[in-house]
Enzyme design. Sequence first.
Site, PDB file in Angstrom:
ATOM      1  N   HIS A   1      30.438  -6.549 -48.676  1.00 26.65           N
ATOM      2  CA  HIS A   1      30.177  -5.190 -49.146  1.00 26.65           C
ATOM      3  C   HIS A   1      31.492  -4.492 -49.519  1.00 26.65           C
ATOM      4  O   HIS A   1      32.422  -4.444 -48.728  1.00 26.65           O
ATOM      5  CB  HIS A   1      29.472  -4.401 -48.037  1.00 26.65           C
TER       6      HIS A   1
ATOM      7  N   ARG B   1      27.450  -1.230 -57.178  1.00 27.33           N
ATOM      8  CA  ARG B   1      28.324  -1.024 -58.326  1.00 27.33           C
ATOM      9  C   ARG B   1      28.020  -2.074 -59.385  1.00 27.33           C
ATOM     10  O   ARG B   1      28.793  -2.271 -60.313  1.00 27.33           O
ATOM     11  CB  ARG B   1      29.803  -1.107 -57.904  1.00 27.33           C
ATOM     12  N   ASN B   2      26.884  -2.748 -59.248  1.00 30.21           N
ATOM     13  CA  ASN B   2      26.493  -3.815 -60.152  1.00 30.21           C
ATOM     14  C   ASN B   2      25.134  -3.544 -60.772  1.00 30.21           C
ATOM     15  O   ASN B   2      24.361  -2.718 -60.272  1.00 30.21           O
ATOM     16  CB  ASN B   2      26.428  -5.160 -59.407  1.00 30.21           C
TER      17      ASN B   2
END
Length: 379
Positions: A286, A191-192
């Site tokens: 995570h 998500r980065n």
Amino acid sequence: MLPKPHGGRLIERVLKNEERKRMVEEAVRLPCLELTAELAKEAMNIASGVFSPLEGFMTKADCESVQISGRLADGLPWTIPIILDVSEEEAGRLGDRVALSYHGEPFAVLDVQEIYAYNREALSSAVFGTVDPRHPGVERIRSLKEMLIGGRISVFGELNGPWSGHRLQPMETRVLFEAKGWRTVVGFQTRNVPHLGHEYVQKTALSFVDGIFINPVIGRKKAGDFTDEVILRAYEALITHYYPKERAVLAILETEMRYAGPREAIFHAIVRKNFGCTHFIVGRDHAGVADFYPPYAAQEIFDGFPDLGIVPLFFTAFFHCGRCGGAANEKTCPHDGERQDFSGTQLRNSILQSNGKAGQTLRPEVAQVIQSSKNRFVE
């Protein structure tokens, strides 16, 4: 050999040809539920096999079993409830079949199996390990309507969006991996934007398998996370300049982040198994958020799921060491005073303080993408 889909077969609930035409005609006569973008994407993920073996939104038996044991009622590993919430008023007007719409356009039909009550606190505690409203997942659960509706879905429409061209379904990725001759594929969830620590982990894993499937989440995220556009453009830049074309595939996963830490790590692994991955990268913290989970809880949870059917690859935290001259971790680097953290939080702070640049943590092409973007972060 690529793994079988979770549960043994790839679910296909997208209607075609005459069956689709009949359902389109029927849908206009049915009571209708308007879905949010997130729920519409969940329906599409079910129908296209991303969430195999689910064929619809969860019934009470599956939802409660997932909360209690991290498994479906039949014992198959599954850790995140996939649910559709409705108000008591909506529940009262629904029949055995209901049309599902998005932006006023029907795109699917749900065969209602049951409508049931649930406990928000029990759900939050089971999935997120907390009922603290500071957790974005808990806040999301608190906003749900009073009832849940379970049943099988049939999709006859499409959800087009700005990233549709980057979408691949499990049936397509499996054909693609086999066409490339890949027998082993490692999946990477993100998500980065990619920093050098991510690249180091990905290429380390890639050295043991035939190919890597980079599968960023495109969907709702918490404030402060990178926007979908920046994430996708940054990965396109990285793969174009630093990955062998025959060894890397980039495609999006259209779903929301739950920030459920350990449970979401298992869920993410199952989804990549459905796409055809044999291995899955699990790093430090995570799918975590703030300090809600211990750093390696998302790795430790895999001990309880030996029957998952995909091999987790565990990595410790990486950093840039000025003395070593590259990415390293605590097992390989003795230079405590010369480390620059690769964490997402540190990266975002560094970018904010340096107008899009991040020193030794980003490839220049990735930094350029970030620097040239007007909307870098979710507000």
